[in-house]
Motif scaffolding. Structure first.
Motif, PDB file in Angstrom:
ATOM      1  N   GLU A 159       0.729  -1.021  -0.054  1.00 37.97           N
ATOM      2  CA  GLU A 159      -0.025  -0.061  -0.108  1.00 37.97           C
ATOM      3  C   GLU A 159       0.684   1.213   0.058  1.00 37.97           C
ATOM      4  N   GLU A 160       1.948   1.218   0.732  1.00 35.40           N
ATOM      5  CA  GLU A 160       2.795   2.443   0.968  1.00 35.40           C
ATOM      6  C   GLU A 160       3.273   2.879  -0.275  1.00 35.40           C
ATOM      7  N   SER A 161       3.893   1.714  -0.984  1.00 31.66           N
ATOM      8  CA  SER A 161       4.646   2.017  -2.179  1.00 31.66           C
ATOM      9  C   SER A 161       3.816   2.510  -3.237  1.00 31.66           C
ATOM     10  N   ALA A 162       2.476   2.082  -3.127  1.00 35.25           N
ATOM     11  CA  ALA A 162       1.506   2.282  -4.302  1.00 35.25           C
ATOM     12  C   ALA A 162       1.198   3.749  -4.336  1.00 35.25           C
ATOM     13  N   MET A 238      -0.109 -13.559  -4.429  1.00 39.43           N
ATOM     14  CA  MET A 238      -1.023 -12.606  -4.088  1.00 39.43           C
ATOM     15  C   MET A 238      -0.896 -11.296  -4.799  1.00 39.43           C
ATOM     16  N   ARG A 239       0.525 -10.682  -4.817  1.00 39.04           N
ATOM     17  CA  ARG A 239       0.803  -9.595  -5.773  1.00 39.04           C
ATOM     18  C   ARG A 239       0.701  -9.666  -7.159  1.00 39.04           C
ATOM     19  N   ASP A 240       1.108 -10.896  -7.770  1.00 36.94           N
ATOM     20  CA  ASP A 240       1.024 -11.126  -9.421  1.00 36.94           C
ATOM     21  C   ASP A 240      -0.369 -11.297  -9.661  1.00 36.94           C
ATOM     22  N   MET A 241      -1.415 -11.915  -9.034  1.00 35.01           N
ATOM     23  CA  MET A 241      -2.733 -12.268  -9.606  1.00 35.01           C
ATOM     24  C   MET A 241      -3.873 -11.644  -8.740  1.00 35.01           C
ATOM     25  N   VAL A 242      -3.818 -11.740  -7.296  1.00 35.66           N
ATOM     26  CA  VAL A 242      -5.077 -11.178  -6.781  1.00 35.66           C
ATOM     27  C   VAL A 242      -5.384  -9.678  -6.491  1.00 35.66           C
ATOM     28  N   GLN A 243      -4.164  -8.935  -5.976  1.00 29.84           N
ATOM     29  CA  GLN A 243      -4.071  -7.731  -5.722  1.00 29.84           C
ATOM     30  C   GLN A 243      -4.772  -6.837  -7.035  1.00 29.84           C
ATOM     31  N   ASN A 244      -4.224  -7.426  -8.272  1.00 29.12           N
ATOM     32  CA  ASN A 244      -4.824  -6.399  -9.419  1.00 29.12           C
ATOM     33  C   ASN A 244      -5.904  -7.490 -10.222  1.00 29.12           C
ATOM     34  N   ARG A 443      -8.084   3.249 -11.973  1.00 22.98           N
ATOM     35  CA  ARG A 443      -7.787   4.879 -11.505  1.00 22.98           C
ATOM     36  C   ARG A 443      -7.093   4.645 -10.335  1.00 22.98           C
ATOM     37  N   GLY A 444      -6.215   5.642 -10.080  1.00 27.41           N
ATOM     38  CA  GLY A 444      -5.385   5.342  -9.065  1.00 27.41           C
ATOM     39  C   GLY A 444      -5.800   5.391  -7.421  1.00 27.41           C
ATOM     40  N   ASP A 445      -7.006   6.265  -7.318  1.00 28.21           N
ATOM     41  CA  ASP A 445      -7.563   5.985  -5.864  1.00 28.21           C
ATOM     42  C   ASP A 445      -8.092   4.361  -5.697  1.00 28.21           C
ATOM     43  N   SER A 446      -8.585   3.805  -6.826  1.00 27.54           N
ATOM     44  CA  SER A 446      -8.967   2.347  -6.802  1.00 27.54           C
ATOM     45  C   SER A 446      -8.061   1.355  -6.635  1.00 27.54           C
ATOM     46  N   VAL A 447      -6.691   1.609  -7.169  1.00 27.15           N
ATOM     47  CA  VAL A 447      -5.480   0.907  -6.967  1.00 27.15           C
ATOM     48  C   VAL A 447      -5.244   0.966  -5.545  1.00 27.15           C
ATOM     49  N   GLU A 448      -5.233   1.966  -4.929  1.00 28.20           N
ATOM     50  CA  GLU A 448      -4.595   2.223  -3.573  1.00 28.20           C
ATOM     51  C   GLU A 448      -5.596   1.334  -2.487  1.00 28.20           C
ATOM     52  N   PHE A 453      -6.606  -3.479   0.961  1.00 28.99           N
ATOM     53  CA  PHE A 453      -7.223  -4.530   1.543  1.00 28.99           C
ATOM     54  C   PHE A 453      -6.039  -5.540   1.548  1.00 28.99           C
ATOM     55  N   ILE A 454      -5.119  -5.740   0.536  1.00 33.07           N
ATOM     56  CA  ILE A 454      -4.334  -6.648   0.685  1.00 33.07           C
ATOM     57  C   ILE A 454      -3.199  -6.688   1.573  1.00 33.07           C
ATOM     58  N   ASP A 455      -2.784  -5.390   1.865  1.00 32.95           N
ATOM     59  CA  ASP A 455      -1.859  -4.915   2.676  1.00 32.95           C
ATOM     60  C   ASP A 455      -1.530  -5.829   4.087  1.00 32.95           C
ATOM     61  N   PRO A 456      -2.745  -5.816   4.589  1.00 35.54           N
ATOM     62  CA  PRO A 456      -2.543  -6.596   6.139  1.00 35.54           C
ATOM     63  C   PRO A 456      -2.122  -7.995   6.118  1.00 35.54           C
TER      64      PRO A 456
END
Ligand code: BG6
Length: 496
Positions: A159-162, A238-244, A443-448, A453-456
């Motif tokens: 989340e932070e880096s995004a 998780m990062r490769d498929m789920v988050q996006n 859009r930027g806000d929805s990526v964040e 959701f994924i970060d924790p």
């Protein structure tokens, strides 16, 4: 709308993505007559190429470049629209000055004008640097044309880096000129989810907590990490498929009807949906999320060695190649409905699908004739790929005495709808960007919000608070993922 003359600049043009997807996609657009007459593709990267070397690499010697029904002349004409500019360091101001000068020269020689798309297909560490350098050279906005920026995944690492990446690029490019690409949104069947839901009178009334028992989304792959171990180990499923990709599919399945079918309305609804995901806190992770790694086995793609023995993967790696999770959406439509999402490498099939399981009727009227009638699942199966299409499963009476019930399905195949090839995801998305149509970009806000959701979950994994399970390559994943369904009915659909 038609496409203005422009130059498509691809940073990282000698890389894998350009060869596998981008150049073939631009060629598809050329063959389909979608490119403007005045058009140039300017490849830029660190390799020292001439225009001719570049054309050879990405067109003539490129195994992913399929000529299909195009003639040699077409291929030649196409290749002459390709140019190359080498960049010694990417961030050097000199480089970008040279690039800017080249763009002016291309306009002088070929009249391609001063509209630009800049495509970032480089290592992510350059995602802030390049837009910064472009802005410095005045290429982020032009008085005589438009400038757009396409950013490839990964968009951030957490989340932070995004958030930081958004802040950086938004300080150089206006949000409505930034196109964050997620190739799943370019898939016809993912777009079709919106049509299925909002163009039909009979699905939408059922599409809520009153009638839906559960929703599951599966993205299974048979391949392992192959030679991508170096990249993949930093990322994981998780990062490769789920988050996006999978959260985007989820948004199409679960969002509220937009007030109009335009970019702002659709993107507003997606943002709302991401914000209504009930957070999986660190302490929930062990009950709601299962991570696992494949071990040696056999899949449809052949024998595979354990993930930890794959090229580029450290032997102690804790990176997951499988994720299965259960979560809830806290809004009026979905209160109490469990959502299940899973993805993995080295599973038995290559398949992406969404399954909506509907609630049983209030009484099992025919149960005295047949146990089966109790468990007759009403499911809508939306096949994103392969065999794009949709099947509706429901019970019918078995001919003969009594009232025995059997599950049957009505099956529709997307390919029956058109004689043409369904356009590849990148082809569709590039064309949209050329037209200035951002609906299918994130859009930027929805990526964040998706990252929030994924970060924790990632944090709990990093802290090693939950186990990393294993599964044999070629199986449907770890048994622990079945336990996620306890008390929630049907279970994962594992087609054979
Ligand atoms: C990519 C991932 O974004 O999507 C890959 O990095 C994955 O690991 C791929 O294999 C899956 O895409 P598709 O279109 O084949 O489902």
């Amino acid at each position: 709308s038609s496409v203005d003359s422009h130059v498509l600049v691809i940073f990282g043009a000698s890389g894998d993505l350009a060869q596998r997807k981008l150049i073939p996609a631009v060629f598809d657009l050329f063959r389909g007559g979608y490119l403007p007459e005045k058009f140039a593709l300017l490849g830029a990267s660190r390799t020292d190429f001439t225009d001719e070397d570049f054309r050879k690499k990405v067109v003539f010697d490129n195994e992913h470049f399929e000529q299909k029904d195009a003639s040699d002349d077409d291929v030649k004409t196409f290749s002459e629209k390709l140019f190359y500019q080498d960049l010694a360091s990417y961030d050097g101001e000199k480089d970008i000055e040279a690039l800017a000068a080249r763009l002016i020269k291309l306009d002088e020689e070929y009249g391609v004008g001063k509209n630009y798309i800049f495509y970032l297909s480089t290592p992510p560490k350059l995602y802030s640097t390049i837009p910064g350098a472009l802005a410095k050279a005045g290429l982020n906005e032009s008085e005589e044309g438009w400038s757009r920026l396409i950013v490839e995944k990964p968009f951030g690492y957490d989340e932070e880096s995004a958030v930081k990446l958004n802040k950086d690029i938004q300080s150089y490019f206006r949000e409505n000129t930034i196109y964050r690409i997620d190739h799943y949104l370019g898939k016809e069947t993912v777009q079709n989810l919106l049509v299925t839901r909002f163009a039909n009178g009979f699905f939408e009334p059922l599409w809520n907590r009153n009638y839906v028992q559960s929703v599951q989304i599966t993205a299974a792959e048979t391949v392992g990490v192959g030679s991508r171990g170096g990249y993949y180990d930093e990322s994981g499923a998780m990062r490769d498929m789920v988050q996006n990709h999978l959260l985007q599919v989820l948004a199409h399945v679960a969002m509220e009807p937009p007030i109009r079918a335009d970019a702002p309305s659709i993107r507003d609804e997606k943002l709302k949906l991401f914000k209504s995901l009930r957070p999986i806190t660190k302490k929930d992770v062990k009950n709601q999320v299962v991570r696992a790694q494949y071990t040696e086995g056999r899949t449809k793609s052949g024998d595979v060695v354990s993930y930890r023995d794959a090229e580029g993967v450290p032997s102690e790696s804790k990176t997951e190649t499988y994720v299965g999770m259960k979560f809830f959406i806290d809004n009026w439509r979905w209160a109490g409905v469990p959502f299940f999402v899973r993805t993995g490498k080295c599973l038995p099939l290559k398949l992406t699908e969404v399954v909506i399981t509907f609630k049983n009727p209030p009484q099992a009227l025919f149960s005295e004739y047949d146990d089966y009638a109790m468990s007759c699942d009403n499911q809508l199966i939306i096949r994103i790929q392969p065999d794009e299409g949709m099947a509706l499963e429901f019970g019918m009476k078995v001919p003969g005495e009594g009232f025995r019930v059997k599950n049957v399905d009505m099956d529709f195949f997307y390919r029956d709808l058109t004689k043409n090839d369904v356009p590849a995801a990148y082809t569709r998305l590039l064309l949209d960007c050329m037209k200035g149509e951002p609906t299918l970009y994130a859009r930027g806000d929805s990526v964040e919000a998706a990252w929030a959701f994924i970060d924790p979950i990632l944090k709990a994994w990093e802290a090693d608070e939950v186990p990393l399970y294993s599964y044999t390559a070629g199986s449907w994943g770890p048994l622990q993922a079945d336990a996620l369904w306890k008390g929630e009915g049907s279970g994962w659909r594992n087609p054979s």
